[in-house]
Design an enzyme around this catalytic site. Structure first.
Site, PDB file in Angstrom:
ATOM      1  CD  GLU A   1     -28.884  26.739 100.006  1.00  0.00           C
ATOM      2  OE1 GLU A   1     -28.468  25.800  99.339  1.00  0.00           O
ATOM      3  OE2 GLU A   1     -29.462  26.642 101.097  1.00  0.00           O
TER       4      GLU A   1
ATOM      5  CG  ASN B   1      -9.333  62.249 102.977  1.00  0.00           C
ATOM      6  OD1 ASN B   1     -10.035  63.012 103.589  1.00  0.00           O
ATOM      7  ND2 ASN B   1      -8.300  62.635 102.253  1.00  0.00           N
TER       8      ASN B   1
ATOM      9  CG  HIS C   1     -25.461  24.524  99.531  1.00  0.00           C
ATOM     10  ND1 HIS C   1     -26.784  24.249  99.795  1.00  0.00           N
ATOM     11  CD2 HIS C   1     -24.826  23.342  99.621  1.00  0.00           C
ATOM     12  CE1 HIS C   1     -26.934  22.960 100.011  1.00  0.00           C
ATOM     13  NE2 HIS C   1     -25.753  22.377  99.911  1.00  0.00           N
TER      14      HIS C   1
END
Lengths: 683, 162
Positions: A68, A407, A46
Site C-alpha cells: 500500500e 512448452n 488495502h
C-alpha cells in the site's frame, strides 16, 4: 475464533484480490503507470490489509501495508513504474501467495522481511503523511473542510462494521481564549475517552503548537450517540460552539457481512481499462458451496433415470391398454416431465460452470516469467475467456494447459535473433483461445514459432525404440506427430518435460483423456504449431448406444460410436488369425464384446450386429448380440473401493433398475483399433 | 453377555458365513437387504461379486466367504447383503444369514489367534466369546480398504492382457 465458513469466505476474496493485483501489475508493465490501474491495485491491497488484520494474519497485513505504502507513492507520482519495480512487485505477490497457502496448510515458515526490504528500497524512508496537513511551518492554518479520501473512507467503513459511528466535528473556541492548545488538548482528551480521532484539520502537530485560529475540525469514531458527543465537548470551558455531523461510508464495498452467505452488490470490472470497453456491471451473486451443486447434480441424475423408466412404462402401458385417454394422459405427463427435467439438467449444468478465465488467469504471468528467463519476446493473446466449463473440468484442465503453454514458450517460440534471421517479427505470438464447437469446448494454443518437424520426431522415436526403421518410413507425417504424446518420448530439443524423465506430453494427454477430452497437434515446420484440446461440457451425463450381450445391457459412449452395421457370419475374414470385415473397401478389425469381458460367449446368430468405434483415425468393430438404441445415461463411477475396472468406464442404472456397464471405448480403440489403410485389402 | 461394570458397551451385527459366526460394528452398518441380482464385473478379484443398484447408487458387493477361503454354499432364502459404510467407501457384503445385534464390552475382546489364513488376519480385530459360541469380530476399516482392490484389479488385468 473465526469459523471455517468465515475463513473460507476470506480466502476466496483473498484469491480474487490477488488475481486482480497480478493482472493489474501486468498492465502496469505494459502500459505504464495508469492512475486507474494504480488505484485498482491500491484498493485491492488495502482490502486485503484490512481483512487480514481482522482475521489476525499479521504477516499478510504487514506485507500488504508495505504494498500500500509503495502504491501510495506511485499514486502521488513520487515513484515511477520500472521493470525493476515490477519485478519486486511480482516477488511480493509470490510471497503473498505463499502466505495464502500457509493459511490453507496451517504452516508458518514464510519470511516476509526480505521482500519488505526490497519494497522499501524503491523509495526513501520518509514517512509520507496521508493526512492532509498543510505543512507550512509557522503559518496559521484555518480549519478548512476535511477531505475524505479512500483510505479514510475504508477506515470508517471498517469501524462501522464493528458498531462505531463516524462524525465530522467542528469546534470553535471563544475568541478570547488563552492557551488554545490546552483547550484543544482537553477536547481531544474528552473525545478519546469513548472514541478515536482519526483525522484532524489542521494536523495534530499544528494544533499542539496552537497554530490555528479559533477553530479546528476532526473526524471522530465513537459508539456514543450525537448528543453524548456534543455534551461531552460543550462541558469544556471556553468552547464557543461545536458542529457535529454524522458521516457514513458510501456503499460500494465488496466486503459487507461475514455471517450471511449472500453477498450484496458486487461491482465487477469485466475488462482491463485499456480495452476501450469499460463495462461495469452489477452482478447479484450468491456464494454456493460446491457440494450443494454436486448434490443437485446427483438428484438431476436420478431424474434422468426415472424419466427413462417412465418412458418404458408408457410404452408397456400403451402396449397393454392401447391408446385412449388414459394412455394419452400418461404420455403427456411423461413428455412434460421429460422436458422439465431436461431443462433442469441444463440449468444445473450451467450453474456448475465457471468461466474458463479462472484457469486462464494465471497464464499471462507464467508466460511473462518464462519468456523473461529465456530472453524471448512474446505476445500472449487470450480469447474467449468467458467461455464456461464444468467446474470439475476446470480443476483438471489447469495442469495440462500450463504444460502446453510452457512448452510453447520454451520450445515453440524462437529467440528474437533466430526469428529475425528467419524473417519473422522479433516478438513471437502465442494465442490461447476457448470456444464452443458443437457440443464440446475447444481450447487451442497456437504459436508462430519453429513448429515441429515430423522427420525429427520419426528419428527420435526410432532412437527411443518406439518405432523401427521400417515402420518409420511407412507412417504418414500425421501419424508421426502422434509420437509426441508417447510415454517416454521427450526431447529437450522438441518438447519440454516436467522432471527430465520424458513424462511431459503423455501425461498431458492422459490427464485430458481422463475427463473424456482429446488433444491433437497440428504443425507447419518453421511457421508454428497448434495444440487443440476438446472437452465435453459435462462429465456426468452422456449419450450412449445401448447394446445387448446375453442378458446384459452394455453402453457405448456415443462420441466414440462411428456407425453400426449388420453383417452375416460369412462376411468375416481372417488376417493372421484376427477377425476382420471389409467395410466399403476398407479393412475393419473385429473384436467380440463377450471376449472383452473375458467370461461371456457371444450368441451365434445369422445376423451379427457390429458397433464401429472410432477415435482420430483408428477404427475397430465390436460384435454384440443385439442393438437396443440410443439413450442418455448417467455415469456412475465404481467408487474408490473398486477403483479402475479394466475395460469399463463406469456403470449406469437402467430403466428397469438393473445395472448396465459402460465400456471404456477410448482404451478399447487405442489398444485394438487400426488406422484406415494400414492393412492392405484382405485377399 | 455378562455386563462388566464401567465398560462402554458396543454393539455388533452378528452374521453367519457357512458355519462360522462373524460380527461387524453396528456403527458401520447402513442397512441389510435381501439378495438381489448382482451385475458381475470382468477382471476383478474373485471375492468381488459385482455391483448392485442401491436406490440409484452403484455399490460394489464382495463375498467374504470367497475371501476367507470358505466353501461357498450358494444363495438361500436366508442370504442377505449387509451394506457397510465408512467415511467415503460403501460396500455390500454377501452373508449366509444375519442373526442378531449383540452387545459386548470391548474389554472382553480377545486378540485374534496368530495362525490364521494369511489374508484373514488383517481383517479380524478379535474374538468375542459369547456363551457357547465364538464370534469373530471384523475390522471394518480393513474390509473397506480401497487400494487393495484396485491393485488386485490391475494385476488381474495385466495377467489377462498377456
Amino acid at each position: 475464533m473465526f469459523s471455517d465458513a468465515e475463513v473460507a469466505v476470506f480466502l476466496e476474496e483473498l484469491e480474487e484480490k490477488i488475481q486482480v493485483i497480478n493482472e493489474s501489475i501486468l498492465i502496469l508493465e505494459r502500459e505504464g503507470g495508469l492512475p486507474v490501474v494504480i488505484q485498482e491495485i491500491f484498493r485491492a491491497a488495502h482490502t486485503i490489509k484490512g481483512s487480514s488484520a481482522i482475521m489476525g494474519y499479521d504477516k499478510m497485513a504487514r506485507l500488504t501495508h508495505e504494498l500500500e505504502s509503495l502504491f501510495e507513492r506511485l499514486r502521488s507520482g513520487s515513484l515511477e513504474v520500472s521493470t525493476h519495480l515490477v519485478d519486486t512487485l511480482f516477488e511480493a505477490m509470490d510471497t503473498l501467495r505463499s502466505l495464502y497457502e500457509e493459511i490453507i496448510n496451517n504452516t508458518n515458515g514464510e519470511d516476509i522481511e526480505a521482500v519488505i526490504v526490497k519494497l522499501r528500497g524503491h523509495y526513501e524512508e520518509r514517512p509520507v503523511s496521508t493526512l492532509q496537513t498543510a505543512d507550512h511551518g509557522g503559518d496559521v492554518v484555518s480549519g478548512c473542510p476535511l477531505q475524505i479520501d479512500e483510505t479514510i473512507e475504508e477506515v470508517i467503513r471498517e469501524a462501522e462494521l464493528i458498531g462505531f459511528q463516524a462524525y465530522h466535528m467542528r469546534v470553535v473556541l471563544e475568541s478570547d481564549c488563552q492557551m488554545k492548545e490546552v483547550r484543544a488538548f482537553l477536547v481531544f482528551e474528552t473525545l478519546q475517552q469513548n472514541g478515536e480521532i482519526i483525522k484532524s484539520m489542521p494536523g495534530v502537530e499544528d494544533i499542539q503548537e496552537g497554530k490555528f485560529n479559533d477553530e479546528f475540525s476532526m473526524l471522530l469514531l465513537t459508539r456514543d450517540d450525537l448528543d453524548q458527543v456534543k455534551n461531552g465537548v460543550l462541558s469544556i470551558a471556553e468552547i464557543n460552539s461545536i458542529d457535529v455531523t454524522p458521516l457514513s461510508a458510501r456503499e460500494t464495498s465488496v466486503q459487507r457481512d461475514n455471517e450471511a452467505l449472500a453477498g450484496g452488490d458486487v461491482i465487477v470490472n469485466k475488462d482491463a481499462p485499456d480495452s476501450g470497453r469499460k463495462v461495469r456491471q452489477n452482478i447479484k451473486t450468491v456464494r454456493v458451496d460446491v457440494q450443494k451443486l454436486d448434490t443437485l447434480m446427483n438428484l438431476v441424475g436420478e431424474l434422468v433415470i426415472d424419466r427413462t423408466r417412465l418412458d418404458r412404462f408408457t410404452e408397456i402401458f400403451e402396449g397393454k391398454y392401447g391408446s385412449g385417454e388414459l394412455a394419452d394422459s400418461i404420455a403427456d405427463i411423461s413428455n412434460h416431465l421429460t422436458q422439465v427435467s431436461r431443462d433442469l439438467q441444463v440449468e444445473i449444468m450451467k450453474a456448475r460452470m465457471l468461466p474458463v478465465a479462472n484457469v486462464f488467469n494465471r497464464l499471462p504471468r507464467l508466460v511473462r516469467d518464462v519468456a523473461q528467463k529465456l530472453a524471448k519476446e512474446i505476445d500472449f493473446i487470450v480469447e474467449g475467456k468467458e467461455t464456461e466449463l464444468d467446474r470439475n473440468v476446470i480443476e483438471v484442465i489447469g495442469d495440462p494447459l500450463i504444460h502446453l503453454i510452457r512448452n510453447a514458450v520454451d520450445h515453440g517460440i524462437e529467440t528474437p535473433e533466430e526469428r529475425e534471421q528467419a524473417g519473422k517479427p522479433r516478438t513471437g505470438t502465442i494465442i490461447l483461445k476457448a470456444s464452443y464447437v458443437e457440443s464440446q469446448i475447444m481450447i487451442t494454443i497456437t504459436d508462430d514459432g519453429r513448429g515441429i518437424n515430423a522427420e525429427d520426431i520419426k528419428r527420435l522415436a526410432v532412437k527411443k525404440g518406439l518405432l523401427d526403421n521400417g515402420q518409420a518410413s511407412r507412417i504418414s507425417d500425421r501419424e508421426a506427430l502422434e509420437y509426441v504424446f508417447a510415454p517416454g518420448f521427450s526431447t529437450a530439443a522438441i518438447v519440454s518435460d516436467i522432471s527430465g524423465r520424458g513424462v511431459g506430453m503423455d501425461i498431458v494427454r492422459s490427464q485430458i483423456e481422463q475427463i473424456n477430452g482429446s488433444v491433437e497437434l497440428t504443425t507447419t515446420p518453421g511457421r508454428g504449431a497448434t495444440f487443440t484440446i476438446k472437452l465435453p461440457l459435462t462429465l456426468a451425463i452422456i449419450k450412449a448406444l445401448m447394446v445387448g450381450l446375453g442378458e446384459r445391457v452394455i453402453a457405448f459412449p456415443l462420441i466414440y460410436v462411428v456407425e453400426t452395421i449388420i453383417i452375416k457370419p460369412s462376411d468375416i475374414k481372417y488376417i493372421r488369425h484376427n477377425e476382420v470385415v471389409v467395410v466399403r473397401g476398407k479393412v475393419l478389425p473385429l473384436i467380440r464384446l463377450g471376449e472383452v469381458f473375458n467370461d461371456f460367449r457371444n450368441e451365434e446368430s445369422v445376423r451379427m450386429s457390429i458397433v464401429i468405434l472410432g477415435s482420430g483415425d483408428k477404427r475397430v468393430g465390436v460384435i454384440v448380440d443385439r442393438l437396443i438404441g440410443e439413450q442418455e445415461i448417467v455415469i456412475k463411477s465404481f467408487g474408490s473401493y473398486l477403483g479402475q475396472v479394466p475395460g469399463l468406464a463406469g456403470a449406469t442404472i437402467l430403466g428397469d433398475g438393473r445395472v448396465g456397464l459402460i465400456v471404456d471405448a477410448r482404451t478399447l480403440i487405442k489398444e485394438t483399433g487400426i488406422e484406415d489403410g494400414v492393412y492392405a485389402e484382405a485377399n | 453377555m455378562k455386563l462388566m461394570s464401567h465398560d462402554q458397551e458396543e454393539q455388533i451385527v452378528v452374521f453367519r458365513l457357512v458355519d462360522q459366526i462373524y460380527g461387524i460394528e453396528i456403527g458401520a452398518v447402513i442397512e441389510i437387504i435381501r439378495m438381489e441380482s448382482i451385475t458381475r464385473l470382468p477382471g476383478t478379484p474373485g471375492f468381488v461379486e459385482g455391483i448392485i443398484n442401491l436406490r440409484g447408487r452403484v455399490i460394489p458387493v464382495i463375498d467374504l466367504r470367497n475371501r476367507f477361503g470358505l466353501a461357498v454354499l450358494g444363495v438361500t432364502t436366508d442370504s442377505r447383503i449387509i451394506i457397510v459404510e465408512t467415511v467415503d467407501v460403501t460396500i455390500g457384503i454377501v452373508v449366509d444369514a444375519v442373526a442378531e445385534v449383540l452387545r459386548y464390552s470391548p474389554s472382553g475382546v480377545l486378540p485374534p489367534p496368530a495362525m490364521l489364513d494369511g489374508e484373514g488376519t488383517v481383517i479380524i480385530r478379535g474374538i468375542i466369546l459369547d456363551e457357547d459360541r465364538m464370534v469373530i469380530l471384523l475390522n471394518n476399516e480393513n474390509i473397506l480398504g480401497a487400494s487393495e482392490v484396485e491393485d488386485l484389479n490391475r494385476i488381474q488385468a495385466e495377467k489377462l492382457a498377456v
